[in-house]
Design a protein around this motif. Structure first.
Motif, PDB file in Angstrom:
ATOM      1  N   ASN A   1       0.581  -1.489   0.306  1.00  0.00           N
ATOM      2  CA  ASN A   1      -0.351   0.207  -0.207  1.00  0.00           C
ATOM      3  C   ASN A   1       0.981   0.558   0.323  1.00  0.00           C
ATOM      4  O   ASN A   1       2.140   1.380   0.229  1.00  0.00           O
ATOM      5  CB  ASN A   1      -0.997   0.313   1.420  1.00  0.00           C
ATOM      6  CG  ASN A   1      -2.198  -0.774   1.723  1.00  0.00           C
ATOM      7  OD1 ASN A   1      -2.897  -1.325   0.095  1.00  0.00           O
ATOM      8  ND2 ASN A   1      -1.857  -2.111   2.082  1.00  0.00           N
ATOM      9  N   ALA A   2      -0.024   2.347  -0.166  1.00  0.00           N
ATOM     10  CA  ALA A   2       0.319   3.917  -0.213  1.00  0.00           C
ATOM     11  C   ALA A   2       1.291   4.349  -1.226  1.00  0.00           C
ATOM     12  O   ALA A   2       2.600   5.290  -1.094  1.00  0.00           O
ATOM     13  CB  ALA A   2       1.483   4.200   1.451  1.00  0.00           C
ATOM     14  N   TRP A   3       1.152   3.107  -2.234  1.00  0.00           N
ATOM     15  CA  TRP A   3       2.679   3.080  -3.178  1.00  0.00           C
ATOM     16  C   TRP A   3       2.647   5.016  -4.326  1.00  0.00           C
ATOM     17  O   TRP A   3       3.774   5.459  -4.559  1.00  0.00           O
ATOM     18  CB  TRP A   3       2.682   2.328  -4.881  1.00  0.00           C
ATOM     19  CG  TRP A   3       3.069   0.473  -3.486  1.00  0.00           C
ATOM     20  CD1 TRP A   3       3.968   0.404  -2.795  1.00  0.00           C
ATOM     21  CD2 TRP A   3       3.162   0.063  -4.909  1.00  0.00           C
ATOM     22  NE1 TRP A   3       4.074  -0.597  -2.490  1.00  0.00           N
ATOM     23  CE2 TRP A   3       4.027  -1.216  -3.755  1.00  0.00           C
ATOM     24  CE3 TRP A   3       2.973  -0.518  -5.458  1.00  0.00           C
ATOM     25  CZ2 TRP A   3       4.074  -2.146  -4.239  1.00  0.00           C
ATOM     26  CZ3 TRP A   3       3.506  -1.843  -6.280  1.00  0.00           C
ATOM     27  CH2 TRP A   3       3.775  -2.824  -5.364  1.00  0.00           C
ATOM     28  N   PHE A   4       0.752   5.223  -4.183  1.00  0.00           N
ATOM     29  CA  PHE A   4       0.842   6.365  -5.651  1.00  0.00           C
ATOM     30  C   PHE A   4       0.098   7.470  -4.977  1.00  0.00           C
ATOM     31  O   PHE A   4       0.624   8.153  -5.737  1.00  0.00           O
ATOM     32  CB  PHE A   4       0.607   5.437  -6.357  1.00  0.00           C
ATOM     33  CG  PHE A   4       0.830   5.254  -7.231  1.00  0.00           C
ATOM     34  CD1 PHE A   4       2.469   4.780  -8.008  1.00  0.00           C
ATOM     35  CD2 PHE A   4       0.725   3.321  -6.948  1.00  0.00           C
ATOM     36  CE1 PHE A   4       2.648   3.706  -8.251  1.00  0.00           C
ATOM     37  CE2 PHE A   4       1.062   2.235  -8.134  1.00  0.00           C
ATOM     38  CZ  PHE A   4       2.381   2.691  -8.930  1.00  0.00           C
ATOM     39  N   MET A   5       0.178   7.964  -3.678  1.00  0.00           N
ATOM     40  CA  MET A   5      -0.413   8.741  -3.179  1.00  0.00           C
ATOM     41  C   MET A   5       0.339   9.981  -3.115  1.00  0.00           C
ATOM     42  O   MET A   5       1.680   9.478  -2.809  1.00  0.00           O
ATOM     43  CB  MET A   5      -1.269   8.419  -2.013  1.00  0.00           C
ATOM     44  CG  MET A   5      -0.213   8.502  -0.947  1.00  0.00           C
ATOM     45  SD  MET A   5      -1.398   8.059   1.357  1.00  0.00           S
ATOM     46  CE  MET A   5      -2.609   9.000   0.557  1.00  0.00           C
ATOM     47  N   GLU A   6       0.186  11.558  -3.441  1.00  0.00           N
ATOM     48  CA  GLU A   6       0.694  12.098  -2.550  1.00  0.00           C
ATOM     49  C   GLU A   6       0.507  12.876  -1.313  1.00  0.00           C
ATOM     50  O   GLU A   6       0.600  13.903  -1.020  1.00  0.00           O
ATOM     51  CB  GLU A   6       0.079  13.670  -3.696  1.00  0.00           C
ATOM     52  CG  GLU A   6      -1.363  14.066  -3.725  1.00  0.00           C
ATOM     53  CD  GLU A   6      -1.821  15.207  -4.380  1.00  0.00           C
ATOM     54  OE1 GLU A   6      -1.327  16.463  -4.275  1.00  0.00           O
ATOM     55  OE2 GLU A   6      -1.838  15.390  -5.068  1.00  0.00           O
TER      56      GLU A   6
ATOM     57  N   ASN B   1       6.456  -4.033   2.716  1.00  0.00           N
ATOM     58  CA  ASN B   1       5.906  -3.553   1.489  1.00  0.00           C
ATOM     59  C   ASN B   1       4.879  -2.269   1.169  1.00  0.00           C
ATOM     60  O   ASN B   1       4.375  -2.165   0.087  1.00  0.00           O
ATOM     61  CB  ASN B   1       5.766  -4.595   0.124  1.00  0.00           C
ATOM     62  CG  ASN B   1       6.518  -4.564  -0.570  1.00  0.00           C
ATOM     63  OD1 ASN B   1       7.260  -3.942  -0.953  1.00  0.00           O
ATOM     64  ND2 ASN B   1       5.390  -4.603  -1.771  1.00  0.00           N
ATOM     65  N   ASN B   2       4.576  -1.945   2.343  1.00  0.00           N
ATOM     66  CA  ASN B   2       4.065  -0.708   1.896  1.00  0.00           C
ATOM     67  C   ASN B   2       4.953   0.585   2.231  1.00  0.00           C
ATOM     68  O   ASN B   2       6.165   0.306   2.394  1.00  0.00           O
ATOM     69  CB  ASN B   2       3.440  -0.306   3.882  1.00  0.00           C
ATOM     70  CG  ASN B   2       2.391  -0.913   3.786  1.00  0.00           C
ATOM     71  OD1 ASN B   2       1.241  -1.365   3.010  1.00  0.00           O
ATOM     72  ND2 ASN B   2       2.419  -2.028   4.284  1.00  0.00           N
ATOM     73  N   ARG B   3       4.862   1.141   1.084  1.00  0.00           N
ATOM     74  CA  ARG B   3       6.126   2.391   0.623  1.00  0.00           C
ATOM     75  C   ARG B   3       5.311   3.274  -0.234  1.00  0.00           C
ATOM     76  O   ARG B   3       4.684   3.536  -0.957  1.00  0.00           O
ATOM     77  CB  ARG B   3       7.261   1.787  -0.133  1.00  0.00           C
ATOM     78  CG  ARG B   3       6.713   1.181  -1.100  1.00  0.00           C
ATOM     79  CD  ARG B   3       7.984   0.659  -2.175  1.00  0.00           C
ATOM     80  NE  ARG B   3       8.315  -0.719  -1.115  1.00  0.00           N
ATOM     81  CZ  ARG B   3       9.194  -1.070  -1.088  1.00  0.00           C
ATOM     82  NH1 ARG B   3      10.586  -0.716  -1.886  1.00  0.00           N
ATOM     83  NH2 ARG B   3       9.891  -2.344  -0.067  1.00  0.00           N
ATOM     84  N   THR B   4       6.142   4.785  -0.418  1.00  0.00           N
ATOM     85  CA  THR B   4       5.978   5.486  -1.008  1.00  0.00           C
ATOM     86  C   THR B   4       6.814   6.492  -2.098  1.00  0.00           C
ATOM     87  O   THR B   4       7.826   5.631  -2.096  1.00  0.00           O
ATOM     88  CB  THR B   4       5.979   7.278  -0.137  1.00  0.00           C
ATOM     89  OG1 THR B   4       7.436   7.165   0.430  1.00  0.00           O
ATOM     90  CG2 THR B   4       4.843   6.860   1.030  1.00  0.00           C
TER      91      THR B   4
ATOM     92  N   ILE C   1       5.493  17.887   1.204  1.00  0.00           N
ATOM     93  CA  ILE C   1       7.169  18.477   1.066  1.00  0.00           C
ATOM     94  C   ILE C   1       7.675  18.486   0.665  1.00  0.00           C
ATOM     95  O   ILE C   1       8.653  19.056   0.647  1.00  0.00           O
ATOM     96  CB  ILE C   1       7.579  17.577   2.596  1.00  0.00           C
ATOM     97  CG1 ILE C   1       7.483  16.141   2.430  1.00  0.00           C
ATOM     98  CG2 ILE C   1       6.857  18.005   4.405  1.00  0.00           C
ATOM     99  CD1 ILE C   1       7.763  16.134   3.454  1.00  0.00           C
ATOM    100  N   GLY C   2       7.285  18.325  -0.571  1.00  0.00           N
ATOM    101  CA  GLY C   2       7.795  18.255  -1.551  1.00  0.00           C
ATOM    102  C   GLY C   2       9.291  16.907  -1.683  1.00  0.00           C
ATOM    103  O   GLY C   2       9.783  16.863  -2.969  1.00  0.00           O
ATOM    104  N   LYS C   3       8.836  16.273  -1.122  1.00  0.00           N
ATOM    105  CA  LYS C   3       9.996  15.358  -0.559  1.00  0.00           C
ATOM    106  C   LYS C   3       8.764  13.593  -0.697  1.00  0.00           C
ATOM    107  O   LYS C   3       7.862  13.608  -0.122  1.00  0.00           O
ATOM    108  CB  LYS C   3      11.641  15.310  -0.875  1.00  0.00           C
ATOM    109  CG  LYS C   3      10.555  15.236   1.319  1.00  0.00           C
ATOM    110  CD  LYS C   3      11.986  16.035   1.952  1.00  0.00           C
ATOM    111  CE  LYS C   3      12.946  15.357   2.020  1.00  0.00           C
ATOM    112  NZ  LYS C   3      14.538  15.667   2.962  1.00  0.00           N
ATOM    113  N   LEU C   4       9.641  12.521  -0.539  1.00  0.00           N
ATOM    114  CA  LEU C   4       9.609  10.906  -0.371  1.00  0.00           C
ATOM    115  C   LEU C   4       9.312  11.134   1.121  1.00  0.00           C
ATOM    116  O   LEU C   4       9.864  11.585   1.660  1.00  0.00           O
ATOM    117  CB  LEU C   4      10.099  10.435  -1.546  1.00  0.00           C
ATOM    118  CG  LEU C   4       9.938   9.580  -1.996  1.00  0.00           C
ATOM    119  CD1 LEU C   4      10.979   9.049  -2.777  1.00  0.00           C
ATOM    120  CD2 LEU C   4       8.897   9.242  -2.853  1.00  0.00           C
TER     121      LEU C   4
END
Length: 476
Positions: A209-214, A245-248, A255-258
Motif C-alpha cells: 500500500n501507499a505507493w502512489f498517493m501524494e 512492502n508498504n512504501r511511497t 514537503i515536496g519529498k518522499l
C-alpha cells in the motif's frame, strides 16, 4: 516513569455486543444480488453494501457472499467517496458487524477515496479482502497527478479508513474493530484512523500500500486521535498484524519529498502543530502552510492531510491522556520504518518483530520521534544492511529494555538488551511465505521482560511457553 499494566475492556464490550446480536437481523449481500429484494437470506441478497448500510440497525450483522464487489464509477470521484461509507452507529450493547459469510471470500475493489469509510461508532469489520488499483497504475502518471488542480482518488484510494474529520467535535467515530482482513495494493494508506478513539486493528495482513498517493501514507496509521472518554484500558490497539512492502514512490505534496511508507505509525496525539515547526515523521522536512483553497476539498479525504471538509466545525482536539498498545506485530520490508511514533504520547510497543525496513526513505527500524511516555520492550529489531536500529529526536520518558537487535547502537540502552542475530526460521519478502519464529539457541527465547505482559503471540499461542517469555512477535 512507572509502567502501567492496563487491561483492555474492548473484548468485554464486543462479547456483549455479539450476544445481543443474536436477537438482531442478518443482512446478506452478494455480487449477483438485487437491491429490490429484502436482503434477509442468501437467496434474496442485496447487490451493494451501501444499500445494506441504509437499512442496518444496532446489533445487526451484514454477511458478504463470495465474489467481486466493485465501486461505482459514477460516484468514485466525489468528495469523501467510498465503496462502502458507514455513517450509522451501533450501541455499546449492540455493535454492527460487517463480515464474510461462512466459508466465503468476498473481495472489494474500490477506486474511490476509500474502500470502507467508517464515520459511525460500534462497528466490527471482519474477514474481508480489499484490493486496490496498484497493478493498474503507472508511476509516471502518478507523479503527474499532484500537479493537477483537481485531485484524483484513483491515485489516492485508502483501504479501510476510520474518518473523524467529517464529524463534529462531539460525534467522532469510536469503538471500531478491524480484524482478520487482507488489505493490499492501495495507492493510498492501508488501514487508517483519523480523529477517532477506541479503535482496534488486529490480525490483518496489510501489504503493498501507499505507493502512489501524494499524501505520505503508510500501512497502518493512526493520526490525531480524538479522545472521547476517560475509560480505563487501552484506547488504541494495533495487535497481531503482518505488515509488509508498504512504501511511497510519489513525494508528499506538503514537503515536496518522499516521506512515510511505514509499516505502523502512531502520528500526532499532542496539541502542538500549526506552521511553526511541525515536521514529517523523520524530522527531515518541515511541513509547509496549507495548500491553495482549490485543492482543499479533495485533500481533506486523503490520509495525511488533517484539514476538515468545508462546513464541519472542527472544535479543539482534547488533550490525549489515554494509552495505546502496539504488540505482536510483524513489520518487514516497508519503505519507511517498521514501527514508530511521531508527536505521540502514552504508548506501549511490546513484543513486535521488525525486519529490513526503511528502504525508500532511510528511516530507522523502530523509533519514537518527539514523543513522550513510550515503553519499548521485548521487541526484535533487525535493520537492513546499512540501516539503523532506532533514533532519538526530542523524546521524553522513553523506557527501552529487553530488546534484541542485530546491529549495535547507543541511542537507547537497556540493561537486559541483547545484540545478536535472532535466528529466524525462514525470511521471505512475502510474509505469507515467511516464518519469523525463532530457532533453538536464539537470544530472544525465554528472555523477555514481564512488565507489560502479552497473553498471546501473533499466532494466538499463549505466553509464556517455556521458562520465560520470548521476545518478538512469536512465542515458541
Amino acid at each position: 516513569m512507572t509502567l502501567r499494566l492496563i487491561p483492555t475492556t474492548l473484548s468485554l464490550l464486543v462479547s456483549f455486543a455479539v450476544s445481543h446480536a443474536a436477537f438482531a437481523t442478518e443482512w446478506h449481500v452478494a455480487p449477483n444480488g438485487d437491491n429490490s429484494r429484502d436482503g434477509r437470506t442468501p437467496a434474496t441478497a442485496f447487490r451493494t453494501l451501501q444499500h445494506a448500510e441504509s437499512v442496518v440497525q444496532p446489533g445487526d450483522v451484514v454477511l458478504l457472499a463470495s465474489g467481486d464487489y466493485p465501486s461505482d464509477p459514477a460516484s468514485d470521484r466525489a468528495d469523501g467517496s467510498a465503496l462502502l461509507k458507514i455513517t450509522r452507529s451501533g450501541r455499546p450493547d449492540a455493535w454492527i458487524t460487517w463480515k464474510a459469510a461462512p466459508k466465503a471470500r468476498p473481495v472489494l475493489h474500490p477506486r474511490a477515496w476509500a474502500g470502507i469509510q467508517v464515520e459511525g461508532s460500534y462497528h466490527i469489520i471482519e474477514g474481508l479482502t480489499l484490493v486496490g488499483a496498484n497493478d493498474e497504475i503507472a508511476l509516471v502518471k502518478a507523479l503527474e497527478a499532484p500537479k493537477k488542480a483537481t485531485k484524483d482518488p484513483y491515485y489516492n484510494t485508502n483501504g479501510i479508513l476510520v474518518e473523524g474529520r467529517r464529524n463534529g467535535a462531539d460525534s467522532k467515530p469510536h469503538h471500531v474493530v478491524i480484524r482478520n482482513n487482507s488489505v493490499s495494493k492501495f495507492p493510498g494508506g492501508g488501514i487508517t484512523a483519523i480523529e477517532a478513539d477506541h479503535v482496534t486493528v488486529e490480525n490483518n495482513e496489510v501489504f503493498d500500500n501507499a505507493w502512489f498517493m501524494e499524501y505520505g501514507g503508510s500501512g497502518i496509521t493512526f493520526l490525531t486521535n480524538w479522545q472521547v472518554d476517560d475509560a480505563p484500558g487501552y484506547h488504541i490497539v494495533v495487535r497481531g498484524n503482518k505488515v509488509w512492502n508498504n512504501r511511497t514512490m510519489v513525494p508528499w505534496s506538503k514537503i515536496g519529498k518522499l516521506s512515510d511508507g511505514n509499516g505502523i505509525l502512531l502520528d500526532v496525539t499532542d496539541q502542538a502543530g500549526g506552521s511553526g515547526g511541525a515536521t514529517n515523521p523523520n524530522a527531515d522536512a518541515v511541513v509547509q502552510a496549507a495548500r491553495p483553497a482549490a485543492q482543499k476539498v479533495e485533500a481533506a479525504t486523503a490520509t495525511a492531510d488533517p484539514a476538515p471538509p468545508p462546513g464541519v466545525a472542527k472544535g479543539k482536539r482534547p488533550v490525549w491522556t489515554a494509552r495505546s498498545l502496539i504488540a505482536n506485530n510483524l513489520s518487514a520490508f516497508n519503505g519507511g520504518s517498521g514501527i514508530h511514533t511521531f508527536r505521540a504520547a502514552h504508548v506501549d510497543i511490546v513484543n513486535n518483530t521488525t525486519y529490513w525496513n526503511g528502504s525508500v526513505v532511510d528511516y530507522q527500524e523502530l523509533f519514537p520521534n518527539r514523543s513522550d511516555d513510550v515503553v519499548i520492550m521485548n521487541n526484535i529489531i533487525v535493520p537492513r544492511p546499512g540501516g539503523k536500529v532506532t533514533s532519538n529526536n526530542r523524546n521524553t520518558n522513553i523506557r527501552w529494555d529487553c530488546n534484541v537487535y542485530s546491529a549495535a547502537q547507543d541511542v537507547f540502552k537497556g540493561a537486559r538488551d541483547s545484540v545478536a542475530d535472532p535466528l529466524f526460521v525462514k525470511v521471505a519478502r512475502d510474509l505469507r511465505d515467511a516464518d519469523f519464529r525463532l530457532k533453538p539457541g536464539s537470544a530472544a527465547r525465554d528472555a523477555g521482560c514481564a512488565e507489560v505482559p502479552q497473553a498471546l503471540d501473533l499466532a494466538g499461542r499463549k505466553r509464556p511457553q517455556g521458562k520465560g517469555r520470548d521476545r518478538g512477535a512469536y512465542e515458541q
